[in-house]
Design a protein around this motif. Structure first.
Motif, PDB file in Angstrom:
ATOM      1  N   UNK A 135       1.018  -1.106  -0.011  1.00 31.81           N
ATOM      2  CA  UNK A 135      -0.087  -0.028  -0.051  1.00 31.81           C
ATOM      3  C   UNK A 135       0.747   1.257   0.031  1.00 31.81           C
ATOM      4  N   UNK A 136       0.727   2.073  -1.129  1.00 32.49           N
ATOM      5  CA  UNK A 136       1.824   3.037  -1.151  1.00 32.49           C
ATOM      6  C   UNK A 136       1.049   4.284  -1.830  1.00 32.49           C
ATOM      7  N   UNK A 137       0.645   4.158  -2.953  1.00 30.27           N
ATOM      8  CA  UNK A 137      -0.101   5.199  -3.907  1.00 30.27           C
ATOM      9  C   UNK A 137      -1.293   5.534  -3.196  1.00 30.27           C
ATOM     10  N   UNK A 138      -1.871   6.664  -3.726  1.00 28.33           N
ATOM     11  CA  UNK A 138      -3.239   7.103  -3.492  1.00 28.33           C
ATOM     12  C   UNK A 138      -4.256   6.091  -4.023  1.00 28.33           C
ATOM     13  N   UNK A 139      -5.414   6.038  -3.343  1.00 23.63           N
ATOM     14  CA  UNK A 139      -6.376   5.000  -3.776  1.00 23.63           C
ATOM     15  C   UNK A 139      -7.031   4.241  -2.762  1.00 23.63           C
ATOM     16  N   UNK A 140      -7.900   3.540  -3.150  1.00 23.67           N
ATOM     17  CA  UNK A 140      -8.537   2.514  -2.407  1.00 23.67           C
ATOM     18  C   UNK A 140      -8.236   0.962  -2.383  1.00 23.67           C
ATOM     19  N   UNK A 141      -7.659   0.419  -1.343  1.00 19.45           N
ATOM     20  CA  UNK A 141      -7.188  -0.984  -1.198  1.00 19.45           C
ATOM     21  C   UNK A 141      -8.379  -1.889  -0.443  1.00 19.45           C
ATOM     22  N   UNK A 142      -8.066  -3.116  -0.935  1.00 25.62           N
ATOM     23  CA  UNK A 142      -8.780  -4.051   0.007  1.00 25.62           C
ATOM     24  C   UNK A 142      -7.763  -5.189   0.463  1.00 25.62           C
ATOM     25  N   UNK A 143      -7.638  -5.379   1.600  1.00 27.02           N
ATOM     26  CA  UNK A 143      -6.885  -6.393   2.108  1.00 27.02           C
ATOM     27  C   UNK A 143      -7.757  -7.484   2.820  1.00 27.02           C
ATOM     28  N   UNK A 144      -7.893  -8.756   2.319  1.00 29.44           N
ATOM     29  CA  UNK A 144      -8.699  -9.759   2.801  1.00 29.44           C
ATOM     30  C   UNK A 144      -7.921 -10.790   3.319  1.00 29.44           C
ATOM     31  N   UNK A 145      -8.484 -11.392   4.505  1.00 28.98           N
ATOM     32  CA  UNK A 145      -7.833 -12.864   5.027  1.00 28.98           C
ATOM     33  C   UNK A 145      -9.033 -13.558   5.058  1.00 28.98           C
ATOM     34  N   UNK A 146      -8.817 -15.121   4.754  1.00 30.44           N
ATOM     35  CA  UNK A 146      -9.766 -16.125   5.072  1.00 30.44           C
ATOM     36  C   UNK A 146      -9.299 -17.180   5.763  1.00 30.44           C
ATOM     37  N   UNK A 147      -9.969 -17.781   6.751  1.00 36.69           N
ATOM     38  CA  UNK A 147      -9.433 -18.665   7.413  1.00 36.69           C
ATOM     39  C   UNK A 147     -10.231 -19.881   6.893  1.00 36.69           C
ATOM     40  N   UNK A 148      -9.365 -20.662   6.579  1.00 37.85           N
ATOM     41  CA  UNK A 148      -9.763 -21.946   5.714  1.00 37.85           C
ATOM     42  C   UNK A 148     -10.905 -22.651   6.047  1.00 37.85           C
ATOM     43  N   UNK A 149     -11.774 -23.021   5.074  1.00 36.48           N
ATOM     44  CA  UNK A 149     -12.926 -24.171   5.509  1.00 36.48           C
ATOM     45  C   UNK A 149     -12.422 -25.529   5.615  1.00 36.48           C
ATOM     46  N   UNK A 150     -10.990 -25.798   5.462  1.00 39.38           N
ATOM     47  CA  UNK A 150     -10.772 -27.057   5.760  1.00 39.38           C
ATOM     48  C   UNK A 150     -10.035 -27.321   7.178  1.00 39.38           C
ATOM     49  N   UNK A 151     -10.109 -26.281   7.859  1.00 39.69           N
ATOM     50  CA  UNK A 151      -9.695 -26.390   9.430  1.00 39.69           C
ATOM     51  C   UNK A 151     -10.673 -27.436  10.095  1.00 39.69           C
TER      52      UNK A 151
ATOM     53  N   UNK B 285     -10.333 -26.823  13.455  1.00 40.72           N
ATOM     54  CA  UNK B 285     -10.341 -25.998  14.507  1.00 40.72           C
ATOM     55  C   UNK B 285     -11.316 -24.749  14.692  1.00 40.72           C
ATOM     56  N   UNK B 286     -11.524 -24.338  13.617  1.00 42.32           N
ATOM     57  CA  UNK B 286     -12.130 -23.088  13.501  1.00 42.32           C
ATOM     58  C   UNK B 286     -13.363 -23.046  12.299  1.00 42.32           C
ATOM     59  N   UNK B 287     -14.328 -22.273  12.642  1.00 38.03           N
ATOM     60  CA  UNK B 287     -15.153 -21.938  11.527  1.00 38.03           C
ATOM     61  C   UNK B 287     -14.678 -21.353  10.447  1.00 38.03           C
ATOM     62  N   UNK B 288     -15.006 -21.566   9.235  1.00 39.05           N
ATOM     63  CA  UNK B 288     -14.459 -20.649   8.046  1.00 39.05           C
ATOM     64  C   UNK B 288     -15.014 -19.234   8.152  1.00 39.05           C
ATOM     65  N   UNK B 289     -14.157 -18.182   7.987  1.00 41.15           N
ATOM     66  CA  UNK B 289     -14.649 -16.805   8.059  1.00 41.15           C
ATOM     67  C   UNK B 289     -13.607 -16.062   6.877  1.00 41.15           C
ATOM     68  N   UNK B 290     -14.180 -14.993   6.344  1.00 49.88           N
ATOM     69  CA  UNK B 290     -13.366 -13.974   5.630  1.00 49.88           C
ATOM     70  C   UNK B 290     -13.289 -12.537   6.105  1.00 49.88           C
ATOM     71  N   UNK B 291     -12.458 -11.924   6.399  1.00 49.39           N
ATOM     72  CA  UNK B 291     -12.669 -10.525   6.662  1.00 49.39           C
ATOM     73  C   UNK B 291     -11.867  -9.735   5.768  1.00 49.39           C
ATOM     74  N   UNK B 292     -12.451  -8.401   5.590  1.00 45.09           N
ATOM     75  CA  UNK B 292     -11.864  -7.264   4.703  1.00 45.09           C
ATOM     76  C   UNK B 292     -11.533  -6.050   5.618  1.00 45.09           C
TER      77      UNK B 292
END
Length: 158
Positions: A127-143, A145-152
């Motif tokens: 992230x450097x230049x002017x603009x709008x970025x999206x950083x997404x992380x997903x907790x794998x559905x193959x786990x 120990x945890x439920x799948x989830x995606x955050x933005x």
């Protein structure tokens, strides 16, 4: 009298069977999956190394997205999943754990522009230049120990 005994015996067997089924269903916590919290960190990227800590964003199970703004300063920043937590887990609820990179319990992440989606090999790495970025992380559905989830995390550089 013998008919009454038979009915009492049948009722006791049914009650016992229901108790066994209920206990078996409630005692199987090893197969239980938990909601996951994620801690995203922002660091400056200098000569390929993460330097400093310029922001920390904790996504508890009730938070799916956040919006932040940064002033343009000409520096390159990287966002990454630093640690995760299982707040409802009976043994791990107070621990923040570094994510692994193999097996079923993994996370995937990507950075891209908000309004122009580019393939992974063309997407921005920092992230450097002017603009709008999206950083997404997903907790794998193959786990296991945890439920799948995606955050933005939406990042606006002005």
């Amino acid at each position: 009298m013998s008919k009454a005994r038979k009915w009492i015996g049948v009722l006791l067997c049914v009650a016992f069977a229901l108790c066994l089924i209920t206990c078996a269903a409630g005692c199987n916590d090893k197969d239980r999956k938990y909601d996951v919290s994620m801690r995203i960190v922002c660091s400056q990227l200098i000569d390929g190394e993460r330097v400093g800590r310029f922001g920390e964003y904790v996504f508890t199970p009730d938070i799916e997205e956040m919006h932040i703004e940064r002033e343009y300063d000409g520096n390159e920043y990287v966002y990454y999943l630093e640690k995760y937590n299982l707040p409802d887990h009976p043994e791990l609820r107070y621990e923040w754990i570094e994510p692994g990179f193999g097996g079923a319990n993994v996370f995937t992440s990507y950075l891209n522009w908000v309004h122009v989606y580019l393939p992974a090999d063309e997407a921005p790495k920092t992230v450097c230049e002017n603009g709008e970025y999206l950083f997404s992380v997903a907790a794998s559905s193959t786990s296991n120990i945890w439920n799948y989830r995606n955050i933005d995390l939406y990042i606006t550089v002005k």
